[in-house]
Scaffold this active site. Structure first.
Site, PDB file in Angstrom:
ATOM      1  N   SER A  61       0.824  -1.209   0.000  1.00  0.00           N
ATOM      2  CA  SER A  61       0.000   0.000   0.000  1.00  0.00           C
ATOM      3  C   SER A  61       0.858   1.258   0.000  1.00  0.00           C
ATOM      4  O   SER A  61       2.037   1.239   0.335  1.00  0.00           O
ATOM      5  CB  SER A  61      -0.903   0.020   1.235  1.00  0.00           C
ATOM      6  OG  SER A  61      -1.535  -1.224   1.396  1.00  0.00           O
TER       7      SER A  61
HETATM    8  N1  SAH Z   1      -0.794  -4.983   4.055  1.00  0.00           N
HETATM    9  C1  SAH Z   1      -0.012  -5.284   2.870  1.00  0.00           C
HETATM   10  C2  SAH Z   1      -0.710  -4.964   1.559  1.00  0.00           C
HETATM   11  C3  SAH Z   1      -1.870  -5.832   1.341  1.00  0.00           C
HETATM   12  S1  SAH Z   1      -2.334  -6.160  -0.318  1.00  0.00           S
HETATM   13  C4  SAH Z   1       1.339  -4.631   2.921  1.00  0.00           C
HETATM   14  O1  SAH Z   1       1.649  -3.924   3.882  1.00  0.00           O
HETATM   15  O2  SAH Z   1       2.137  -4.861   1.993  1.00  0.00           O
HETATM   16  C5  SAH Z   1      -3.686  -7.217   0.105  1.00  0.00           C
HETATM   17  C6  SAH Z   1      -3.292  -8.599   0.520  1.00  0.00           C
HETATM   18  O3  SAH Z   1      -4.469  -9.253   0.953  1.00  0.00           O
HETATM   19  C7  SAH Z   1      -2.715  -9.444  -0.602  1.00  0.00           C
HETATM   20  O4  SAH Z   1      -1.451  -9.901  -0.262  1.00  0.00           O
HETATM   21  C8  SAH Z   1      -3.712 -10.605  -0.742  1.00  0.00           C
HETATM   22  O5  SAH Z   1      -3.092 -11.848  -1.030  1.00  0.00           O
HETATM   23  C9  SAH Z   1      -4.353 -10.620   0.628  1.00  0.00           C
HETATM   24  N2  SAH Z   1      -5.674 -11.241   0.695  1.00  0.00           N
HETATM   25  C10 SAH Z   1      -6.731 -11.093  -0.145  1.00  0.00           C
HETATM   26  N3  SAH Z   1      -7.773 -11.835   0.283  1.00  0.00           N
HETATM   27  C11 SAH Z   1      -7.368 -12.470   1.418  1.00  0.00           C
HETATM   28  C12 SAH Z   1      -7.995 -13.385   2.319  1.00  0.00           C
HETATM   29  N4  SAH Z   1      -9.250 -13.806   2.159  1.00  0.00           N
HETATM   30  N5  SAH Z   1      -7.265 -13.817   3.368  1.00  0.00           N
HETATM   31  C13 SAH Z   1      -5.980 -13.421   3.557  1.00  0.00           C
HETATM   32  N6  SAH Z   1      -5.350 -12.569   2.740  1.00  0.00           N
HETATM   33  C14 SAH Z   1      -6.030 -12.090   1.684  1.00  0.00           C
END
Ligand code: SAH
Length: 213
Positions: A61
């Site tokens: 992000s």
């Molecule tokens: N917080 C992260 C950015 C997140 S991007 C950082 O600091 O880099 C969103 C993430 O959510 C992705 O890696 C994706 O794989 C994950 N995601 C999406 N759906 C999910 C679910 N149901 N359970 C766990 N992770 C999930």
């Protein structure tokens, strides 16, 4: 570019100008080097206020969004925090500076492994990373003082609401995955939940089940 004094000054200035003013949050963001959570070509842009691609088609992000969400979560030093969507591990590392313990889950094994490796290399030992579908939360570790969801859900997932302590706070982007979503802060009290709309955001979607890699 390295996270030297000059880069830090510019990074913190950009955060402040976008409304991240909480000194504990700013300190945490000064301590954690975003460059450690980005691989390859894009490391050059680690200190710019923009989201960047990571493995598995996901994104790390934008720093000002990380700051805004962390600030809205009002994390205290005794808190047990759940993050859904580990991604690069950057947001979890920031939370680990402010909380007692952080649990973070991602549906992609590959991202979980990479994040674990960085936390170990940085000597961060209050984060536990799991491969799981985070929309079910972590029933074995619940309840949580704080929950941060970093992928967009159509509604705040019921199991996550149920795993929030009374007095607990959850911050979650809500809305259709292909549209601009609303960042919502949910506060649980004895009688139910309060919902507050914070700002528009754009996140990758919360997807059911585990990823292929
Ligand atoms: N917080 C992260 C950015 C997140 S991007 C950082 O600091 O880099 C969103 C993430 O959510 C992705 O890696 C994706 O794989 C994950 N995601 C999406 N759906 C999910 C679910 N149901 N359970 C766990 N992770 C999930």
């Amino acid at each position: 570019m390295t996270f030297d004094a000059e880069a830090k000054m510019q990074f913190l200035f950009a955060l402040r100008s976008k409304g991240v003013t909480d000194s504990a949050v700013l300190q945490a963001m000064e301590r954690v080097d975003r460059g450690d959570y980005i691989q390859g070509y894009f490391t050059e842009r680690a200190y710019e206020d923009m989201p960047l691609p990571i493995a598995c088609g996901q994104t790390i992000s934008q720093p000002s969004v990380v700051g805004t969400m962390t600030q809205a979560l009002q994390v205290g030093p005794r808190d047990k925090v759940l993050e859904v969507g580990t991604g690069s591990g950057y947001q979890a590392a920031i939370l680990s500076q402010l909380a007692r313990r952080v649990y973070t889950v991602d549906r992609h094994r590959r991202l979980v492994r990479a994040a674990r490796t960085v936390f170990e290399a940085q000597g961060i030992n209050n984060i536990t990373v799991f491969t799981a579908d985070g929309s079910h939360g972590l029933p074995d570790q619940a309840p949580f003082d704080r929950i941060l969801v970093t992928a967009a859900a159509e509604d705040p997932p019921g199991p996550l609401l149920a795993q929030l302590k009374i007095g607990g706070i959850m911050v979650v982007p809500v809305g259709q995955s292909d549209a601009v979503q609303r960042l919502i802060r949910v506060t649980r009290h004895e009688g139910g939940f309060d919902y507050e709309e914070l700002r528009p955001v754009r996140f990758v979607p919360l997807v059911e089940g585990l990823g292929k890699d």
